[in-house]
Design a protein around this motif. Structure first.
Motif, PDB file in Angstrom:
ATOM      1  N   LEU A 540       0.843  -1.205   0.000  1.00  0.00           N
ATOM      2  CA  LEU A 540       0.000   0.000   0.000  1.00  0.00           C
ATOM      3  C   LEU A 540       0.877   1.252   0.000  1.00  0.00           C
ATOM      4  N   GLU A 541       1.975   1.199   0.752  1.00  0.00           N
ATOM      5  CA  GLU A 541       2.876   2.369   0.796  1.00  0.00           C
ATOM      6  C   GLU A 541       3.475   2.634  -0.589  1.00  0.00           C
ATOM      7  N   ARG A 542       3.819   1.550  -1.261  1.00  0.00           N
ATOM      8  CA  ARG A 542       4.411   1.729  -2.588  1.00  0.00           C
ATOM      9  C   ARG A 542       3.379   2.302  -3.568  1.00  0.00           C
ATOM     10  N   VAL A 543       2.159   1.784  -3.499  1.00  0.00           N
ATOM     11  CA  VAL A 543       1.099   2.288  -4.384  1.00  0.00           C
ATOM     12  C   VAL A 543       0.836   3.763  -4.072  1.00  0.00           C
ATOM     13  N   ALA A 544       0.804   4.101  -2.782  1.00  0.00           N
ATOM     14  CA  ALA A 544       0.557   5.501  -2.387  1.00  0.00           C
ATOM     15  C   ALA A 544       1.707   6.403  -2.865  1.00  0.00           C
ATOM     16  N   PHE A 545       2.919   5.877  -2.835  1.00  0.00           N
ATOM     17  CA  PHE A 545       4.082   6.652  -3.271  1.00  0.00           C
ATOM     18  C   PHE A 545       3.972   6.997  -4.764  1.00  0.00           C
ATOM     19  N   ILE A 546       3.425   6.051  -5.542  1.00  0.00           N
ATOM     20  CA  ILE A 546       3.286   6.285  -6.993  1.00  0.00           C
ATOM     21  C   ILE A 546       2.054   7.151  -7.286  1.00  0.00           C
ATOM     22  N   ALA A 547       0.938   6.800  -6.635  1.00  0.00           N
ATOM     23  CA  ALA A 547      -0.324   7.478  -6.957  1.00  0.00           C
ATOM     24  C   ALA A 547      -0.430   8.850  -6.298  1.00  0.00           C
ATOM     25  N   GLY A 548       0.192   8.985  -5.105  1.00  0.00           N
ATOM     26  CA  GLY A 548       0.030  10.209  -4.318  1.00  0.00           C
ATOM     27  C   GLY A 548       0.269  11.492  -5.102  1.00  0.00           C
ATOM     28  N   PRO A 549       1.407  11.648  -5.773  1.00  0.00           N
ATOM     29  CA  PRO A 549       1.656  12.895  -6.504  1.00  0.00           C
ATOM     30  C   PRO A 549       0.613  13.156  -7.591  1.00  0.00           C
ATOM     31  N   LEU A 550       0.106  12.098  -8.204  1.00  0.00           N
ATOM     32  CA  LEU A 550      -0.904  12.276  -9.265  1.00  0.00           C
ATOM     33  C   LEU A 550      -2.243  12.711  -8.682  1.00  0.00           C
ATOM     34  N   LEU A 551      -2.456  12.372  -7.403  1.00  0.00           N
ATOM     35  CA  LEU A 551      -3.712  12.733  -6.737  1.00  0.00           C
ATOM     36  C   LEU A 551      -3.551  13.983  -5.876  1.00  0.00           C
ATOM     37  N   ALA A 552      -2.386  14.626  -6.002  1.00  0.00           N
ATOM     38  CA  ALA A 552      -2.073  15.841  -5.234  1.00  0.00           C
ATOM     39  C   ALA A 552      -2.113  15.582  -3.726  1.00  0.00           C
ATOM     40  N   TRP A 553      -1.697  14.379  -3.316  1.00  0.00           N
ATOM     41  CA  TRP A 553      -1.618  14.067  -1.886  1.00  0.00           C
ATOM     42  C   TRP A 553      -0.284  14.571  -1.344  1.00  0.00           C
ATOM     43  N   ASP A 554      -0.303  15.229  -0.178  1.00  0.00           N
ATOM     44  CA  ASP A 554       0.968  15.507   0.485  1.00  0.00           C
ATOM     45  C   ASP A 554       1.330  14.268   1.314  1.00  0.00           C
ATOM     46  N   GLU A 555       2.476  14.324   2.003  1.00  0.00           N
ATOM     47  CA  GLU A 555       2.958  13.132   2.700  1.00  0.00           C
ATOM     48  C   GLU A 555       1.976  12.661   3.777  1.00  0.00           C
ATOM     49  N   ALA A 556       1.423  13.647   4.516  1.00  0.00           N
ATOM     50  CA  ALA A 556       0.500  13.294   5.603  1.00  0.00           C
ATOM     51  C   ALA A 556      -0.753  12.619   5.044  1.00  0.00           C
ATOM     52  N   THR A 557      -1.248  13.141   3.929  1.00  0.00           N
ATOM     53  CA  THR A 557      -2.456  12.559   3.321  1.00  0.00           C
ATOM     54  C   THR A 557      -2.170  11.131   2.854  1.00  0.00           C
ATOM     55  N   ALA A 558      -0.999  10.961   2.251  1.00  0.00           N
ATOM     56  CA  ALA A 558      -0.648   9.611   1.762  1.00  0.00           C
ATOM     57  C   ALA A 558      -0.526   8.638   2.932  1.00  0.00           C
ATOM     58  N   ASN A 559       0.140   9.078   4.013  1.00  0.00           N
ATOM     59  CA  ASN A 559       0.294   8.202   5.181  1.00  0.00           C
ATOM     60  C   ASN A 559      -1.066   7.827   5.767  1.00  0.00           C
ATOM     61  N   GLU A 560      -1.947   8.815   5.824  1.00  0.00           N
ATOM     62  CA  GLU A 560      -3.279   8.569   6.383  1.00  0.00           C
ATOM     63  C   GLU A 560      -4.061   7.598   5.489  1.00  0.00           C
ATOM     64  N   ALA A 561      -3.918   7.757   4.172  1.00  0.00           N
ATOM     65  CA  ALA A 561      -4.613   6.853   3.234  1.00  0.00           C
ATOM     66  C   ALA A 561      -4.124   5.420   3.437  1.00  0.00           C
ATOM     67  N   VAL A 562      -2.816   5.251   3.626  1.00  0.00           N
ATOM     68  CA  VAL A 562      -2.260   3.912   3.837  1.00  0.00           C
ATOM     69  C   VAL A 562      -2.791   3.333   5.151  1.00  0.00           C
ATOM     70  N   ARG A 563      -2.758   4.136   6.202  1.00  0.00           N
ATOM     71  CA  ARG A 563      -3.192   3.643   7.506  1.00  0.00           C
ATOM     72  C   ARG A 563      -4.657   3.188   7.448  1.00  0.00           C
ATOM     73  N   ARG A 564      -5.495   4.038   6.857  1.00  0.00           N
ATOM     74  CA  ARG A 564      -6.930   3.711   6.823  1.00  0.00           C
ATOM     75  C   ARG A 564      -7.209   2.466   5.986  1.00  0.00           C
ATOM     76  N   GLU A 565      -6.542   2.385   4.840  1.00  0.00           N
ATOM     77  CA  GLU A 565      -6.787   1.234   3.972  1.00  0.00           C
ATOM     78  C   GLU A 565      -6.268  -0.057   4.613  1.00  0.00           C
ATOM     79  N   PHE A 566      -5.108   0.041   5.269  1.00  0.00           N
ATOM     80  CA  PHE A 566      -4.560  -1.160   5.911  1.00  0.00           C
ATOM     81  C   PHE A 566      -5.472  -1.605   7.061  1.00  0.00           C
ATOM     82  N   ASP A 567      -5.937  -0.646   7.850  1.00  0.00           N
ATOM     83  CA  ASP A 567      -6.848  -0.983   8.958  1.00  0.00           C
ATOM     84  C   ASP A 567      -8.135  -1.611   8.429  1.00  0.00           C
ATOM     85  N   ARG A 568      -8.660  -1.031   7.357  1.00  0.00           N
ATOM     86  CA  ARG A 568      -9.910  -1.557   6.783  1.00  0.00           C
ATOM     87  C   ARG A 568      -9.719  -3.020   6.365  1.00  0.00           C
ATOM     88  N   ARG A 569      -8.628  -3.304   5.715  1.00  0.00           N
ATOM     89  CA  ARG A 569      -8.367  -4.664   5.244  1.00  0.00           C
ATOM     90  C   ARG A 569      -8.142  -5.613   6.421  1.00  0.00           C
TER      91      ARG A 569
END
Ligand SMILES: Cc1cc2nc3c(=O)[nH]c(=O)nc-3n(C[C@H](O)[C@H](O)[C@H](O)COP(=O)(O)OP(=O)(O)OC[C@H]3O[C@@H](n4cnc5c(N)ncnc54)[C@H](O)[C@@H]3O)c2cc1C
Length: 585
Positions: A540-569
């Motif tokens: 998930l971190e790797r996917v966020a690292f690639i997708a984040g800049p394209l989605l205009a995510w800053d580092e905090a947003t990307a980290n939060e997206a990873v945390r939430r998705e990992f917890d959900r799974r």
């Protein structure tokens, strides 16, 4: 990162919602997406609104078959079976790169119910109802007649079956929907190419209406789930294709419509391959002595087993896989296995899926109560509800149906719109029966030579042949776009995980051209990796690292997206292992 978008690109833009639409569609499952494709292709100004991601509802949880539904013959639902068999052919011809003819084996034991002779009669009737199954089909898609397999032939094909009382089995064919997520996306892309506006992560919260003695629908109120902002969208007619949730959408009218929905929960498990790795190619329709059946499908080198069918009583919003669901599947399949076979246990379960079936309620009541009689034998037919009959103008709802029949339902729905609210609106000629899904190499032609050529062309740019084949099979003609991304950025040819042939370029394409906005959108419905088992935090971190800049995510947003998705799974993966009343409930 990539230059011009493909002809089929899905661009999520709320700038497009100002205009007045001919038709507004609520729900981006196979039904809504098919209506959008049909409506836009026939010239209607079309918008589709999906609260989650395209195909993330029931359409994400199927047994992965485009099929006639042989077992519905037991309910004498001949009309549904005939319609589904016709659609099986149409869908296979329209996307040969994403479907696979699969042999099904229906074992017959001395104790089988229905008895062997009756199963045989059902198989023959199924074949007869599929009289046009090979019309226009290339050799690779031709479906042979069913046949009886002797006991020894059956055991050679399916060595894990219980041999005591085994008489033999019937072999017949149905069509594997290899990646339902990507086939649905292919139709979404066709809709987008025809001009439809498709917005995922956009929840319909109510209707825009005027009221006198009748309610006149003029549009819908929506919330952009990603930004939290509210909008109103206006249109001449609204089609409520919210699947098992059509009644919840209608509840916001504040007026009874008499439309009720029955819901049932359907669970599958993904396990080690029964019979051993690479040994089993057939799907098995195994009916246990308990009367319950499961379909054991060979999929991605593993066994995909299910479904369950249990009525949902009460709240369906947070439906999850419970320990009982997994036990039911394991007990059913284990009871059809030879005593010498290593039985499946919960340790073999690598992943689960769960979905809510939308079923038409035959006897409607207005209080939304769910019937508590069995849903196993409920009809899989679809129904169009014209709410003008309930004092509400410019509104339709679609009830029931199957993945397989989404196209037919859509054609019927759009015919109705042209005969009613959109009478006189100019239409374009379009025949979805003979139209390829977005990205298809060629309608009704064997995809294999195209896939081989594409893989060889990609290989010239450094993409290994097996990865090239994987991409061509998933993306059809759009392999060219993936190839272009790799040429611009050679690192993007790297595999995301040794367990799967997905590469980084697919993550980029998912965001730039396929409307993906969350990590789940990417790994579960654009790529394959999320559908074959556990997804690690590192992935998930790797996917966020690639997708984040394209989605205009800053580092905090990307980290939060990873945390939430990992917890959900993690919750999904552990819930069914936790005894009822346990901590993850
Ligand atoms: C376990 C199981 C196995 C199955 N296997 C098969 C099979 O092998 N073959 C087959 O043909 N069929 C199969 N089916 C049936 C098939 O999956 C469904 O009939 C079909 O997917 C329903 O599609 P839909 O678009 O109507 O509903 P959905 O896919 O649920 O789409 C409805 C969408 O509406 C959205 N929505 C709801 N409320 C709102 C709102 N307020 N605003 C915006 N959007 C909203 C939801 O998020 C959802 O995405 C199976 C079903 C189950 C449960």
């Amino acid at each position: 990162m990539n230059s011009a978008s493909s002809a089929f690109a899905i661009q999520r833009s709320l700038n497009d919602i100002e205009q007045e639409f001919d038709v507004i569609i609520i729900g981006g499952g196979i039904t809504g997406i098919s209506v959008a494709r049909e409506a836009a292709s026939r010239g209607l100004k079309t918008i589709l609104l999906e609260r989650g991601d395209f195909g993330s509802g029931t359409s994400a949880a199927t047994t992965k078959y485009i099929h006639g539904g042989i077992r519905y013959l037991e309910q004498y639902d001949v009309a549904v079976v005939r319609e589904s068999l016709r659609e099986r052919r149409i869908l296979a011809l329209g996307a040969p790169h994403l479907v696979e003819q699969t042999r099904f084996i229906m074992p017959a034991w001395r104790w089988s119910k229905p008895p062997t002779a009756l199963i045989g009669a059902g198989v023959l009737l199924y074949d007869t109802l599929a009289f046009d199954r090979n019309l226009h089909a290339p050799d690779s898609l031709r479906i042979p007649h069913p046949r009886w397999l002797s006991r020894s032939k059956l055991l050679a094909a399916v060595p894990w079956l219980d041999q005591s009382g085994l008489q033999g089995g019937f072999a017949y064919h149905d069509t594997l929907n290899v990646h339902p997520e990507r086939l649905l996306l292919a139709y979404a892309k066709s809709a987008a190419a025809a001009g439809a506006v498709l917005l995922n992560h956009t929840r319909v919260t109510g209707f825009v209406s005027t009221s006198s003695d009748r309610l006149r629908i003029e549009g819908v109120a929506v919330t952009d789930v990603l930004s939290g902002r509210d909008y109103a969208i206006t249109g001449k007619v609204v089609v409520n294709a919210a699947g098992p949730w059509i009644d919840k959408v209608l509840a916001t009218l504040g007026k009874g419509t008499g439309v009720g929905v029955d819901r049932s929960k359907g669970v599958h498990i993904l396990t080690r391959p029964l019979g051993g790795p690479g040994r089993v190619a057939d799907a098995v329709f195994a009916r246990a002595q308990s009367g319950r059946h499961v379909i054991v499908s060979p999929w991605m080198g593993k066994s995909f087993i299910g479904p369950t069918d249990t009525p949902i009583v009460g709240d369906e919003s947070g439906v999850v896989v419970d320990p009982d669901d997994v036990t039911l599947i394991l007990d059913t399949v284990n009871s059809t296995m030879a005593p010498t076979e290593l039985k499946l246990t919960t340790d073999d379960v690598e992943m689960t899926t769960v979905g809510v079936r939308p079923l038409i309620r035959e006897t409607t009541d207005d209080d939304g109560a769910t019937q508590d009689e069995g849903t196993y034998s409920a009809s899989r037919a679809h129904e169009l509800y014209h709410h003008a009959d309930h004092g509400v103008d410019n509104l339709w709802s679609i009830g029931g149906g199957k993945w397989t029949t989404g196209r037919a339902t859509a054609e019927e729905m759009v015919d109705e719109l042209f005969s009613n609210e959109l009478k006189g609106v100019r239409s374009r000629p379009f025949d979805s029966r003979g139209a390829a899904a977005g990205g298809t190499f060629a309608w009704a032609e064997d995809a294999e030579p195209f896939i081989t050529d594409a893989a060889m062309a990609m290989n010239e740019h450094g993409i290994p042949l097996h990865i090239g084949e994987h991409i061509a099979r998933l993306y059809g003609t759009e392999w060219v776009r993936l190839d272009a991304i790799v040429q611009q950025n050679p690192d993007s040819a790297q595999q995301l995980s040794p367990n799967c042939n997905d590469i980084e370029a697919q993550v980029i394409f998912a965001v730039t051209d396929e409307g993906a906005r969350t990590l789940s959108d990417i790994v579960d419905r654009r790529l394959v990796i999320g559908t074959i088992g556990s997804v690690s935090r590192e992935l998930l971190e790797r996917v966020a690292f690639i997708a984040g800049p394209l989605l205009a995510w800053d580092e905090a947003t990307a980290n939060e997206a990873v945390r939430r998705e990992f917890d959900r799974r993690t919750v999904i993966a552990t819930h069914w292992r936790t005894p009822v009343g346990g901590s993850s409930r």
